[in-house]
Write a protein that holds these residues in place. Structure first.
Motif, PDB file in Angstrom:
ATOM      1  N   UNK A  19      -7.715 -22.406  16.794  1.00  0.00           N
ATOM      2  CA  UNK A  19      -6.924 -21.611  16.694  1.00  0.00           C
ATOM      3  C   UNK A  19      -7.067 -20.522  16.964  1.00  0.00           C
ATOM      4  N   UNK A  20      -5.932 -19.316  17.475  1.00  0.00           N
ATOM      5  CA  UNK A  20      -6.762 -17.678  18.128  1.00  0.00           C
ATOM      6  C   UNK A  20      -7.337 -16.758  16.849  1.00  0.00           C
ATOM      7  N   UNK A  21      -6.102 -16.672  16.113  1.00  0.00           N
ATOM      8  CA  UNK A  21      -5.875 -15.748  15.002  1.00  0.00           C
ATOM      9  C   UNK A  21      -5.000 -16.562  13.788  1.00  0.00           C
ATOM     10  N   UNK A  22      -5.757 -15.742  12.394  1.00  0.00           N
ATOM     11  CA  UNK A  22      -4.314 -15.923  10.934  1.00  0.00           C
ATOM     12  C   UNK A  22      -4.567 -14.739  10.754  1.00  0.00           C
ATOM     13  N   UNK A  23      -3.296 -14.277  11.332  1.00  0.00           N
ATOM     14  CA  UNK A  23      -3.035 -13.050  10.384  1.00  0.00           C
ATOM     15  C   UNK A  23      -2.680 -13.605   8.665  1.00  0.00           C
ATOM     16  N   UNK A  24      -3.055 -12.888   7.828  1.00  0.00           N
ATOM     17  CA  UNK A  24      -2.952 -13.123   6.303  1.00  0.00           C
ATOM     18  C   UNK A  24      -1.539 -11.775   5.715  1.00  0.00           C
ATOM     19  N   UNK A  25      -1.766 -12.935   4.897  1.00  0.00           N
ATOM     20  CA  UNK A  25      -0.399 -12.047   3.766  1.00  0.00           C
ATOM     21  C   UNK A  25      -0.990 -10.852   3.324  1.00  0.00           C
ATOM     22  N   UNK A  26      -0.076  -9.629   4.090  1.00  0.00           N
ATOM     23  CA  UNK A  26      -0.070  -8.688   3.865  1.00  0.00           C
ATOM     24  C   UNK A  26       0.902  -7.263   3.477  1.00  0.00           C
ATOM     25  N   UNK A  27       0.510  -6.442   3.118  1.00  0.00           N
ATOM     26  CA  UNK A  27       1.776  -5.319   2.367  1.00  0.00           C
ATOM     27  C   UNK A  27       1.913  -4.610   3.549  1.00  0.00           C
ATOM     28  N   UNK A  28       0.961  -4.335   4.681  1.00  0.00           N
ATOM     29  CA  UNK A  28       1.052  -3.537   5.696  1.00  0.00           C
ATOM     30  C   UNK A  28       2.052  -4.577   6.590  1.00  0.00           C
ATOM     31  N   UNK A  29       1.889  -5.835   6.677  1.00  0.00           N
ATOM     32  CA  UNK A  29       3.252  -6.044   7.925  1.00  0.00           C
ATOM     33  C   UNK A  29       4.311  -6.186   7.196  1.00  0.00           C
ATOM     34  N   UNK A  30       4.893  -5.687   6.049  1.00  0.00           N
ATOM     35  CA  UNK A  30       5.890  -5.765   5.204  1.00  0.00           C
ATOM     36  C   UNK A  30       6.711  -4.885   5.624  1.00  0.00           C
ATOM     37  N   UNK A  31       5.972  -3.611   5.616  1.00  0.00           N
ATOM     38  CA  UNK A  31       6.179  -2.374   5.978  1.00  0.00           C
ATOM     39  C   UNK A  31       6.397  -2.391   6.894  1.00  0.00           C
ATOM     40  N   UNK A  32       6.203  -3.053   8.104  1.00  0.00           N
ATOM     41  CA  UNK A  32       6.938  -2.531   9.545  1.00  0.00           C
ATOM     42  C   UNK A  32       8.593  -2.916   9.049  1.00  0.00           C
ATOM     43  N   UNK A  33       9.763  -3.552   8.278  1.00  0.00           N
ATOM     44  CA  UNK A  33      10.902  -3.329   8.492  1.00  0.00           C
ATOM     45  C   UNK A  33      11.411  -2.179   8.293  1.00  0.00           C
ATOM     46  N   UNK A  34      10.400  -1.532   6.509  1.00  0.00           N
ATOM     47  CA  UNK A  34      10.610  -0.643   6.332  1.00  0.00           C
ATOM     48  C   UNK A  34      10.009   0.742   7.199  1.00  0.00           C
ATOM     49  N   UNK A  35       9.584   0.717   7.568  1.00  0.00           N
ATOM     50  CA  UNK A  35       8.700   1.932   8.590  1.00  0.00           C
ATOM     51  C   UNK A  35       9.894   1.793   9.904  1.00  0.00           C
ATOM     52  N   UNK A  36      10.055   0.753  10.030  1.00  0.00           N
ATOM     53  CA  UNK A  36      10.749   0.527  11.968  1.00  0.00           C
ATOM     54  C   UNK A  36       9.666   0.980  12.434  1.00  0.00           C
ATOM     55  N   UNK A  37       8.024   0.317  12.507  1.00  0.00           N
ATOM     56  CA  UNK A  37       6.660   0.610  13.862  1.00  0.00           C
ATOM     57  C   UNK A  37       5.883  -0.390  13.671  1.00  0.00           C
ATOM     58  N   UNK A  38       5.774  -0.775  15.338  1.00  0.00           N
ATOM     59  CA  UNK A  38       4.359  -2.367  15.336  1.00  0.00           C
ATOM     60  C   UNK A  38       3.101  -1.585  13.814  1.00  0.00           C
ATOM     61  N   UNK A  39       3.195  -3.065  13.541  1.00  0.00           N
ATOM     62  CA  UNK A  39       1.844  -2.738  12.922  1.00  0.00           C
ATOM     63  C   UNK A  39       0.743  -1.635  13.446  1.00  0.00           C
ATOM     64  N   UNK A  40       0.240  -1.227  15.054  1.00  0.00           N
ATOM     65  CA  UNK A  40      -0.553  -0.545  15.676  1.00  0.00           C
ATOM     66  C   UNK A  40      -0.497   0.633  15.383  1.00  0.00           C
ATOM     67  N   UNK A  41       0.314   0.769  15.404  1.00  0.00           N
ATOM     68  CA  UNK A  41       1.154   2.257  14.800  1.00  0.00           C
ATOM     69  C   UNK A  41       0.912   2.302  13.262  1.00  0.00           C
ATOM     70  N   UNK A  42       1.002   1.958  12.566  1.00  0.00           N
ATOM     71  CA  UNK A  42       1.179   2.064  11.096  1.00  0.00           C
ATOM     72  C   UNK A  42       0.168   1.164  10.460  1.00  0.00           C
TER      73      UNK A  42
END
Ligand SMILES: Nc1ncnc2c1ncn2[C@@H]1O[C@H](COP(=O)(O)OP(=O)(O)OP(=O)(O)O)[C@@H](O)[C@H]1O
Ligand SMILES: [Mg+2]
Length: 249
Positions: A202-225
């Motif tokens: 399986x190529x990836x296991x994305x963890x449950x992370x508040x950083x991902x949740x913040x994508x919606x609030x900040x309106x940015x992809x994780x790579x920038x955030x």
């Protein structure tokens, strides 16, 4: 032009977060990318809102052939990243598609893009509809986020059966783990069995992370955030495997 989709019949498992992050990572490698938010609820717009507040257009004109798809595209929300936002009228996509039994209308809509676009990413709603069938048919590969629980594995198997029954291309489904919580025994257990369960790694296991949740609030992809977060590392792994899947490089 390659076409990929993020799909799961389950809601809220990380399809949109992954679709947006993959679109951004692709665009950063100078791959001209189009992200199409097919979900009438339009979550992808939130994740990109930092770039530009984007509003969708009514679908009817597109489906009636009165308006070319280009008019629906917001160009360069980031360099090399175009975006078709959702619109509440996308609810009617299915009804329209039912009326046109027999051919893949989605394929026709995408065809004119092939000159300028190298990669189309379809972010799907969590339904198993006529639209989904057409997505599953038209996509070169379909990436399926799986939260590591037995129930998700069940629905993964159901999806595989469905794709097989409908002859949509059995080998195009690609699972990856999403919202992984390593404190949970079950999650660790399923992760450890990953390659046995799926017959390949399986190529990836994305963890449950508040950083991902913040994508919606900040309106940015994780790579920038939060490019150094463990979740961003996993999204990059997923992107590398997608690039290999699509272009063998
Ligand atoms: N890895 C993660 N860690 C923490 N929160 C996440 C993660 N992935 C997604 N989320 C959050 O969970 C919610 C659902 O995520 P997302 O919109 O990506 O799922 P989805 O599968 O597209 O949902 P839907 O079926 O409604 O389209 C969002 O609030 C998002 O911020
Ligand atoms: Mg979504």
């Amino acid at each position: 032009m390659r076409i990929i989709a993020f799909y799961s019949p389950k809601g809220g498992v990380g399809k949109t977060a992954a679709a947006v992050n993959m679109a951004y990572l692709a665009s950063r490698e100078n791959i001209s990318t189009l992200l199409w938010d097919l979900d009438p609820q339009g979550a992808a717009s939130f994740y990109l809102a930092g770039a530009e507040m984007v509003k969708g257009r009514k679908l009817s004109k597109l489906l009636e052939g009165k308006s070319p798809i280009a008019r629906f595209i917001h160009e360069n929300v980031y360099p090399n990243l175009d975006f078709i936002p959702a619109h509440s009228s996308f609810r009617n996509f299915d009804i329209k598609l039912e009326q046109e039994e027999g051919h893949n209308a989605l394929k026709d809509l995408l065809a004119p893009l092939s000159e300028d676009t190298s990669l189309v990413i379809l972010d799907c709603p969590p339904t198993l509809s006529r639209l989904t069938e057409q997505v599953l048919e038209v996509a070169d590969k379909v990436y399926v986020p799986l939260v590591p629980t037995w129930l998700s594995l069940n629905s993964w198997n159901q999806l595989r059966e469905f794709v097989k029954d409908k002859k949509l291309g059995n080998k195009k489904l690609r699972p990856f783990f999403s919202m992984v919580d390593r404190r949970k025994n079950l999650h660790r257990e399923i992760l450890a069995q990953g390659s046995e369960l799926f017959g390949h790694q399986v190529p990836a296991a994305v963890p449950y992370a508040s950083a991902v949740e913040r994508m919606g609030e900040e309106g940015q992809p994780l790579e920038l955030l939060a490019p150094n977060s463990p979740a961003a590392v996993e999204f990059r792994k997923l992107w590398v495997s997608i690039r290999k899947d699509l272009w063998a490089r």
